[in-house]
Design an enzyme around this catalytic site. Structure first.
Site, mmCIF file in Angstrom:
data_model
loop_
_atom_site.group_PDB
_atom_site.id
_atom_site.type_symbol
_atom_site.label_atom_id
_atom_site.label_comp_id
_atom_site.label_asym_id
_atom_site.label_seq_id
_atom_site.Cartn_x
_atom_site.Cartn_y
_atom_site.Cartn_z
ATOM 1 N N GLY A 189 32.663 42.445 38.200
ATOM 2 C CA GLY A 189 33.138 43.615 37.476
ATOM 3 C C GLY A 189 33.523 44.785 38.355
ATOM 4 O O GLY A 189 33.580 45.918 37.893
ATOM 5 N N ARG A 239 34.733 30.789 36.054
ATOM 6 C CA ARG A 239 34.498 31.111 34.650
ATOM 7 C C ARG A 239 35.797 31.586 34.028
ATOM 8 O O ARG A 239 36.779 31.851 34.721
ATOM 9 C CB ARG A 239 33.446 32.220 34.534
ATOM 10 C CG ARG A 239 33.813 33.457 35.326
ATOM 11 C CD ARG A 239 32.850 34.604 35.146
ATOM 12 N NE ARG A 239 33.054 35.684 36.086
ATOM 13 C CZ ARG A 239 34.006 36.607 36.009
ATOM 14 N NH1 ARG A 239 34.864 36.584 35.009
ATOM 15 N NH2 ARG A 239 34.110 37.559 36.912
#
Length: 408
Positions: free
Chosen positions: A160, A283
């Site tokens: 992030g 992912r």
């Protein structure tokens, strides 16, 4: 009749609800295991069964799974991460233990460590920025001297863009090193800093499923030194040759890291050397990438991932070709968010697919220089790039908010 269940480890504010709804559309009963289920608002809103268990305790999770297996026919298991990427490793280990389709945990683990990831990519000849790893300020300073400014400093483990910063001067390097090592940054493991050459060039992202490139997008960030997303668009405006070179570099990453199963997201920049790989994420990326890919190509990555998870074949053929773009809403100051206006009017514009706010009025805004700064997004799609750009700007111009500075 026993329900077929899909086990979801932890949750995710943006793609968690997409998985829940996709599972339900397929006649599956979603069950979430989480350390703190109450942090995921959509579980209660969607009426999703949740089991509280420490998901960092593999044996505890195995025990809960075994108990659920007595009641349900478990079709498959997957999971999400917020800042803690170790969830994907847990998923891989559980799938191996219970004989379910899933990622190779060894591949996830070596990808999870950014330093190990870069060593493997470098060994395989994949183009990456020059890099060093450092455990203290002296090692950081030495690495910067060897690489040369500007550099990017980032935690070896994390996501992030948390703790990630571009440093253009020796002073900025020292200041950010103090921030990372001085107790302000929350470390998941013992502190290690990746010092990396700043790869100058346009940013691209390749989204892959089961060893195949589904879509290549492009993105822009807000002003440096942070990497806060500003806009994303699919497909990226590339020549056939550029598209092929990015796809080849991305597929080379899969081979180097052993990531042939399930979703992978590869971040790159186009430099003087051509495509240079910045990061490989084992992912599916969070919102709005899956929504943009569905709008641009007609491929629902969440649905296709669930098919793999329950042992079915996925279908990644493009159904159509459109341009889909997302603009993130980012505040320019700290303070109390008083009100948000115009979101419903923006959403009513034909061609605007979604206007979503992540926060509500009366929320304190404290910018961190990472994904947590985003307060919402607007998505638009149309048959042409220019038309999508116009629609997106019209919608963004209608959305406004008021932030009152904190009293000092």
């Amino acid at each position: 009749m026993t329900s077929r269940a899909l086990i979801l480890i932890e949750g995710h504010r943006s793609i968690g609800p997409l998985y829940v709804r996709a599972a339900q559309r397929r006649g599956l009963y979603p069950i979430t295991m989480a350390t703190d289920p109450t942090q995921y608002d959509y579980l209660a809103a969607e009426g999703v069964e949740a089991v509280q268990v420490d998901t960092n305790d593999l044996d505890a999770v195995k025990g809960v799974y075994s108990r659920l297996k007595l009641t349900y026919d478990i079709a498959g298991l997957t999971g999400f991460s917020g800042l803690d990427e170790s969830v994907h490793l847990t998923v891989g280990k559980l799938c191996r233990h219970f004989g379910l389709p899933g990622p190779n945990p060894a591949s996830i683990e070596q990808c999870h460590d950014k330093f190990v990831q870069r060593q493997l990519l470098e060994h395989a000849g994949v183009p990456i920025p020059d890099y060093r790893v450092a455990a203290n300020a002296m090692e950081v300073e030495s690495a910067v001297t060897e690489i040369g400014l500007p550099v990017v400093l980032k935690p070896v483990i994390g996501s992030g863009s948390s703790g990630v910063q571009m440093c253009r001067t020796v002073h900025e390097v020292a200041e950010h090193t103090r921030h990372l090592l001085g107790g302000t940054h929350m470390w998941q493991t013992s502190p290690r800093i990746l010092v990396e050459e700043f790869a100058q060039g346009q940013y691209y992202t390749a989204d892959m499923m089961g060893g195949r490139v589904v879509g290549i997008g492009t993105g822009d960030f807000g002003p440096p030194p942070h990497f806060v997303y500003r806009e994303y668009s699919y497909p990226a405006p590339l020549s056939d040759d550029e598209n092929a070179r990015i796809a080849d570099a991305s597929l080379s990453c899969l081979r180097a890291l052993g990531l042939g199963w399930g979703p992978t997201n590869v971040e790159l920049r186009w430099t003087k050397r051509g495509p240079v790989v910045i990061e490989v994420n084992p992912r599916l990326p969070g919102t709005p990438d899956p929504e943009l890919i569905q709008l641009a190509y007609g491929v629902n990555l969440v649905d296709e991932h669930i098919k793999l998870v329950i042992g079915e074949e996925c279908d990644l053929r493009a159904r159509h070709s459109r341009t889909a773009s997302a603009r993130f809403l980012v505040p320019d100051r700290d303070g109390m968010l008083e009100e948000i206006e115009g979101a419903s009017r923006a959403a009513a514009i034909p061609g605007v697919a979604e206007v979503k706010m992540y926060v509500h009025p009366n929320t304190p805004i404290v910018r961190k220089g990472d994904y947590r700064d985003l307060i919402g997004h607007v998505i638009a799609a149309s048959p042409s790039r220019d038309q999508t750009a116009v629609l997106l700007q019209q919608a963004v111009d209608l959305v406004s908010w008021t932030i009152t500075p904190f009293r000092t």
